[in-house]
Design a protein around this motif. Sequence first.
Motif, PDB file in Angstrom:
ATOM      1  N   VAL A  35       0.856  -1.188   0.000  1.00 18.48           N
ATOM      2  CA  VAL A  35       0.000   0.000   0.000  1.00 18.48           C
ATOM      3  C   VAL A  35       0.892   1.239   0.000  1.00 18.48           C
ATOM      4  O   VAL A  35       1.873   1.324   0.745  1.00 18.48           O
ATOM      5  CB  VAL A  35      -0.953   0.001   1.216  1.00 18.48           C
ATOM      6  N   ILE A  36       0.514   2.208  -0.860  1.00 18.23           N
ATOM      7  CA  ILE A  36       1.237   3.484  -0.904  1.00 18.23           C
ATOM      8  C   ILE A  36       0.321   4.669  -0.617  1.00 18.23           C
ATOM      9  O   ILE A  36       0.814   5.769  -0.378  1.00 18.23           O
ATOM     10  CB  ILE A  36       1.957   3.706  -2.255  1.00 18.23           C
ATOM     11  N   GLY A  37      -0.988   4.446  -0.660  1.00 18.76           N
ATOM     12  CA  GLY A  37      -1.894   5.557  -0.432  1.00 18.76           C
ATOM     13  C   GLY A  37      -3.309   5.109  -0.161  1.00 18.76           C
ATOM     14  O   GLY A  37      -3.686   3.966  -0.436  1.00 18.76           O
ATOM     15  N   ASP A  38      -4.065   6.031   0.413  1.00 18.23           N
ATOM     16  CA  ASP A  38      -5.473   5.796   0.698  1.00 18.23           C
ATOM     17  C   ASP A  38      -6.223   7.107   0.481  1.00 18.23           C
ATOM     18  O   ASP A  38      -6.018   8.070   1.227  1.00 18.23           O
ATOM     19  CB  ASP A  38      -5.649   5.295   2.135  1.00 18.23           C
ATOM     20  N   ASP A  39      -7.011   7.164  -0.569  1.00 20.32           N
ATOM     21  CA  ASP A  39      -7.780   8.353  -0.915  1.00 20.32           C
ATOM     22  C   ASP A  39      -6.883   9.595  -1.039  1.00 20.32           C
ATOM     23  O   ASP A  39      -7.200  10.663  -0.534  1.00 20.32           O
ATOM     24  CB  ASP A  39      -8.898   8.574   0.102  1.00 20.32           C
ATOM     25  N   GLY A  40      -5.736   9.407  -1.694  1.00 17.51           N
ATOM     26  CA  GLY A  40      -4.826  10.524  -1.940  1.00 17.51           C
ATOM     27  C   GLY A  40      -3.934  10.907  -0.779  1.00 17.51           C
ATOM     28  O   GLY A  40      -3.181  11.879  -0.874  1.00 17.51           O
ATOM     29  N   GLU A  41      -3.999  10.189   0.304  1.00 16.88           N
ATOM     30  CA  GLU A  41      -3.191  10.489   1.489  1.00 16.88           C
ATOM     31  C   GLU A  41      -2.327   9.288   1.850  1.00 16.88           C
ATOM     32  O   GLU A  41      -2.616   8.159   1.447  1.00 16.88           O
ATOM     33  CB  GLU A  41      -4.105  10.813   2.686  1.00 16.88           C
TER      34      GLU A  41
ATOM     35  N   GLY B   7      -5.707   0.657   2.112  1.00  9.20           N
ATOM     36  CA  GLY B   7      -5.466   1.676   1.117  1.00  9.20           C
ATOM     37  C   GLY B   7      -6.056   1.297  -0.216  1.00  9.20           C
ATOM     38  O   GLY B   7      -6.516   0.176  -0.415  1.00  9.20           O
ATOM     39  N   ASP B   8      -6.013   2.261  -1.140  1.00  9.27           N
ATOM     40  CA  ASP B   8      -6.562   2.024  -2.469  1.00  9.27           C
ATOM     41  C   ASP B   8      -5.522   2.198  -3.566  1.00  9.27           C
ATOM     42  O   ASP B   8      -5.824   2.122  -4.745  1.00  9.27           O
ATOM     43  CB  ASP B   8      -7.760   2.944  -2.720  1.00  9.27           C
ATOM     44  N   ALA B   9      -4.272   2.450  -3.181  1.00  9.42           N
ATOM     45  CA  ALA B   9      -3.186   2.606  -4.142  1.00  9.42           C
ATOM     46  C   ALA B   9      -2.025   1.710  -3.715  1.00  9.42           C
ATOM     47  O   ALA B   9      -1.658   1.685  -2.539  1.00  9.42           O
ATOM     48  CB  ALA B   9      -2.733   4.058  -4.209  1.00  9.42           C
TER      49      ALA B   9
ATOM     50  N   ILE C 144       7.788   9.445  -9.236  1.00  8.99           N
ATOM     51  CA  ILE C 144       7.293   9.613  -7.863  1.00  8.99           C
ATOM     52  C   ILE C 144       5.796   9.365  -7.697  1.00  8.99           C
ATOM     53  O   ILE C 144       5.238   9.712  -6.663  1.00  8.99           O
ATOM     54  CB  ILE C 144       7.697  10.994  -7.301  1.00  8.99           C
ATOM     55  N   GLY C 145       5.158   8.751  -8.680  1.00  9.55           N
ATOM     56  CA  GLY C 145       3.772   8.326  -8.471  1.00  9.55           C
ATOM     57  C   GLY C 145       2.757   9.133  -9.235  1.00  9.55           C
ATOM     58  O   GLY C 145       3.096   9.995 -10.008  1.00  9.55           O
ATOM     59  N   GLY C 146       1.552   8.773  -9.009  1.00 11.38           N
ATOM     60  CA  GLY C 146       0.905   7.787  -8.197  1.00 11.38           C
ATOM     61  C   GLY C 146       1.003   6.368  -8.719  1.00 11.38           C
ATOM     62  O   GLY C 146       1.842   6.041  -9.562  1.00 11.38           O
ATOM     63  N   ALA C 147       0.099   5.533  -8.225  1.00  9.77           N
ATOM     64  CA  ALA C 147       0.149   4.099  -8.471  1.00  9.77           C
ATOM     65  C   ALA C 147       0.167   3.753  -9.961  1.00  9.77           C
ATOM     66  O   ALA C 147       0.942   2.896 -10.392  1.00  9.77           O
ATOM     67  CB  ALA C 147      -1.026   3.419  -7.775  1.00  9.77           C
ATOM     68  N   VAL C 148      -0.657   4.406 -10.766  1.00  9.02           N
ATOM     69  CA  VAL C 148      -0.699   4.107 -12.201  1.00  9.02           C
ATOM     70  C   VAL C 148       0.637   4.458 -12.849  1.00  9.02           C
ATOM     71  O   VAL C 148       1.142   3.725 -13.704  1.00  9.02           O
ATOM     72  CB  VAL C 148      -1.870   4.854 -12.888  1.00  9.02           C
ATOM     73  N   ILE C 149       1.233   5.557 -12.432  1.00 12.07           N
ATOM     74  CA  ILE C 149       2.525   5.989 -12.994  1.00 12.07           C
ATOM     75  C   ILE C 149       3.615   4.988 -12.621  1.00 12.07           C
ATOM     76  O   ILE C 149       4.429   4.593 -13.466  1.00 12.07           O
ATOM     77  CB  ILE C 149       2.881   7.413 -12.523  1.00 12.07           C
ATOM     78  N   TYR C 150       3.644   4.567 -11.349  1.00  9.97           N
ATOM     79  CA  TYR C 150       4.621   3.542 -10.949  1.00  9.97           C
ATOM     80  C   TYR C 150       4.457   2.292 -11.814  1.00  9.97           C
ATOM     81  O   TYR C 150       5.441   1.702 -12.266  1.00  9.97           O
ATOM     82  CB  TYR C 150       4.436   3.152  -9.481  1.00  9.97           C
ATOM     83  N   ASP C 151       3.222   1.887 -12.039  1.00 14.57           N
ATOM     84  CA  ASP C 151       2.952   0.683 -12.819  1.00 14.57           C
ATOM     85  C   ASP C 151       3.423   0.849 -14.270  1.00 14.57           C
ATOM     86  O   ASP C 151       4.057  -0.045 -14.834  1.00 14.57           O
ATOM     87  CB  ASP C 151       1.458   0.361 -12.756  1.00 14.57           C
TER      88      ASP C 151
END
Length: 164
Positions: free
Chosen positions: A14-20, A127-129, A100-107
């Motif tokens: 998990v790296i994030g939850d609702d942008g936080e 989390g959601d990310a 540096i992200g977010g999740a889609v960019i890392y992927d």
Amino acid sequence: MELVSVAAIADNRVIGDDGELPWPSIPADKQQYRERIATDPVILGRVTFESMLDDLPGAAQIVLSRSEQEFDVPTAHHAGGVDDAVAVAEALDAETVYVIGGAVIYDLFQPHIDRMVLSRVAGEYDGDAFYPVWDDANWQLESTTEYDRFRLEEWVRVAGAERE
């Protein structure tokens, strides 16, 4: 040019939850992160860019976006995809560029990065990310540094390793 992914991740990726961040702030992690990326370009998604407008990271921001193409920030550059972002970074004459992200960019960038610098936050969080899964056979753990509340790991892609 070296592409380096930088992220803080929990044991369950998990790296994030609702942008936080899903865990309480870790000032030492934020400091080492900001110092690492301060003088180089960063690649990030539009939502992440907009969330950081008050304190933009990096010397230049390469913003991946399908919708926005112009930004009211002189150091921000638009990119429509991975190849476009790499071309912008090369045009900036960068030796190192941080993803540096977010999740889609890392992927999107996982198959292209040369190194990962990961702040490993102990515990599992809701989390959601998530940070992408990688094949350990393609990566070598180069260094580990223990901090209070996190462990900094630097991973290097093994020469000739298959790109995930």
